[in-house]
Design a protein around this motif. Structure first.
Motif, PDB file in Angstrom:
ATOM      1  N   PHE A   9      51.016 103.381 -28.875  1.00 42.24           N
ATOM      2  CA  PHE A   9      50.906 103.405 -30.328  1.00 42.24           C
ATOM      3  C   PHE A   9      49.538 103.954 -30.716  1.00 42.24           C
ATOM      4  N   TYR A  10      49.457 104.502 -31.898  1.00 44.26           N
ATOM      5  CA  TYR A  10      48.152 104.840 -32.470  1.00 44.26           C
ATOM      6  C   TYR A  10      48.296 104.999 -33.977  1.00 44.26           C
ATOM      7  N   ASN A  11      47.201 104.681 -34.660  1.00 44.91           N
ATOM      8  CA  ASN A  11      47.191 104.749 -36.119  1.00 44.91           C
ATOM      9  C   ASN A  11      46.836 106.153 -36.594  1.00 44.91           C
ATOM     10  N   THR A  12      47.375 106.523 -37.730  1.00 48.03           N
ATOM     11  CA  THR A  12      47.026 107.792 -38.354  1.00 48.03           C
ATOM     12  C   THR A  12      46.018 107.528 -39.478  1.00 48.03           C
ATOM     13  N   PRO A  13      45.281 108.531 -39.917  1.00 49.97           N
ATOM     14  CA  PRO A  13      44.333 108.330 -41.026  1.00 49.97           C
ATOM     15  C   PRO A  13      44.987 107.808 -42.298  1.00 49.97           C
ATOM     16  N   SER A  14      46.269 108.079 -42.459  1.00 47.49           N
ATOM     17  CA  SER A  14      46.966 107.615 -43.662  1.00 47.49           C
ATOM     18  C   SER A  14      47.458 106.178 -43.544  1.00 47.49           C
ATOM     19  N   GLY A  15      47.271 105.561 -42.363  1.00 44.57           N
ATOM     20  CA  GLY A  15      47.680 104.174 -42.176  1.00 44.57           C
ATOM     21  C   GLY A  15      49.028 103.992 -41.530  1.00 44.57           C
ATOM     22  N   SER A  16      49.691 105.071 -41.161  1.00 39.44           N
ATOM     23  CA  SER A  16      50.987 104.970 -40.485  1.00 39.44           C
ATOM     24  C   SER A  16      50.785 104.656 -39.007  1.00 39.44           C
ATOM     25  N   VAL A  17      51.840 104.213 -38.370  1.00 41.48           N
ATOM     26  CA  VAL A  17      51.817 103.913 -36.944  1.00 41.48           C
ATOM     27  C   VAL A  17      52.678 104.938 -36.216  1.00 41.48           C
ATOM     28  N   MET A  18      52.067 105.632 -35.264  1.00 44.53           N
ATOM     29  CA  MET A  18      52.789 106.590 -34.437  1.00 44.53           C
ATOM     30  C   MET A  18      53.177 105.942 -33.117  1.00 44.53           C
ATOM     31  N   VAL A  19      54.327 106.333 -32.612  1.00 45.03           N
ATOM     32  CA  VAL A  19      54.852 105.781 -31.358  1.00 45.03           C
ATOM     33  C   VAL A  19      55.111 106.925 -30.389  1.00 45.03           C
ATOM     34  N   SER A  20      54.628 106.745 -29.168  1.00 43.37           N
ATOM     35  CA  SER A  20      54.859 107.737 -28.117  1.00 43.37           C
ATOM     36  C   SER A  20      55.503 107.035 -26.927  1.00 43.37           C
ATOM     37  N   ILE A  21      56.756 107.380 -26.671  1.00 40.79           N
ATOM     38  CA  ILE A  21      57.494 106.814 -25.544  1.00 40.79           C
ATOM     39  C   ILE A  21      57.655 107.889 -24.484  1.00 40.79           C
ATOM     40  N   GLU A  22      57.458 107.496 -23.245  1.00 39.76           N
ATOM     41  CA  GLU A  22      57.521 108.461 -22.154  1.00 39.76           C
ATOM     42  C   GLU A  22      58.841 109.223 -22.179  1.00 39.76           C
ATOM     43  N   GLY A  23      58.749 110.537 -22.147  1.00 37.91           N
ATOM     44  CA  GLY A  23      59.935 111.378 -22.150  1.00 37.91           C
ATOM     45  C   GLY A  23      60.427 111.740 -23.531  1.00 37.91           C
ATOM     46  N   GLN A  24      59.735 111.275 -24.575  1.00 35.88           N
ATOM     47  CA  GLN A  24      60.152 111.570 -25.948  1.00 35.88           C
ATOM     48  C   GLN A  24      58.959 112.101 -26.746  1.00 35.88           C
ATOM     49  N   GLU A  25      59.256 112.811 -27.800  1.00 41.22           N
ATOM     50  CA  GLU A  25      58.204 113.264 -28.689  1.00 41.22           C
ATOM     51  C   GLU A  25      57.711 112.100 -29.547  1.00 41.22           C
TER      52      GLU A  25
END
Length: 220
Positions: A9-25
């Motif tokens: 996971f990581y936060n964006t400057p706008s406050g959203s949460v991004m998710v990165s799962i192995e094998g997926q965008e």
């Protein structure tokens, strides 16, 4: 079936949460990601119960919409614990959470009531078999306690005090009886650890207050 493994996971400057799962965008976490949110929600509830209680209270206004309610809990938990973009260690691997020291302007200021409750939360230890047994005993003893209290009242009144009624006298007599029951069941020590939450009505307020004091001395 989705598994809690190799998730970043990581936060964006706008406050959203991004998710990165192995094998997926990488994708932005949204309330429509039901499977991911449900499994994270259940894991947080079971293993970080203190953080879950704090967040569920914070977002109780959204409880009428369960999917959005769970999303807000999971999203906040992720922002506070997995907000940094870390390339060396993934945030979740093999059902294990690896918390990060997320940059937060409120950290250490005392202005955030959720500090060390939601961020870097305490792991909830699973109940041992003995703890489970004690919980069961406590739930079983409460109706037994109430039943004996109600049944013994007319018996005591007829045998011991047919011409007047004193709640204090009855209470002391009942405590003696209950101690005998506990000794018989060999659960007296367990009974002393049970916190009573019952409230009894009486016309004599002083008598009732004295009985409560007496009960505390006996039980604790």
């Amino acid at each position: 079936m989705l598994k809690l493994n190799n998730i970043e996971f990581y936060n964006t400057p706008s406050g959203s949460v991004m998710v990165s799962i192995e094998g997926q965008e990488a994708f932005m976490l949204l309330p429509t990601h039901y499977d991911l949110i449900s499994i994270l929600h259940d894991y947080i509830m079971q293993n970080y119960h203190g953080a879950y209680l704090a967040l569920s209270s914070l977002y109780k206004g959204s409880a009428q919409n369960p999917s959005y309610y769970r999303y807000r809990i999971v999203s906040r938990f992720a922002r506070c614990n997995f907000g940094e973009y870390e390339t060396n260690v993934v945030d979740i691997s093999k059902h294990t959470f690896h918390f990060e020291q997320v940059h937060c302007p409120l950290r250490g200021t005392g202005d955030c009531q959720l500090e060390k409750v939601v961020c870097n939360p305490q792991y909830t230890l699973p109940l041992t078999e003995m703890s489970k047994f004690k919980l069961i005993i406590r739930w079983v003893l409460l109706p037994l306690w109430l039943t004996i209290f109600i049944v013994y009242l007319p018996i005591w009144y007829l045998l011991m005090s047919w011409y007047y009624f004193s709640f204090q006298d009855y209470w002391e007599s009942y405590l003696v009886l209950w101690d005998r029951v506990m000794i018989t069941l060999r659960l007296k020590n367990e009974w002393k650890s049970i916190k009573m939450s019952c409230c009894f009505s009486t016309r004599n307020r002083r008598c009732f207050e004295a009985s409560v004091v007496r009960m505390k001395h006996v039980l604790w």
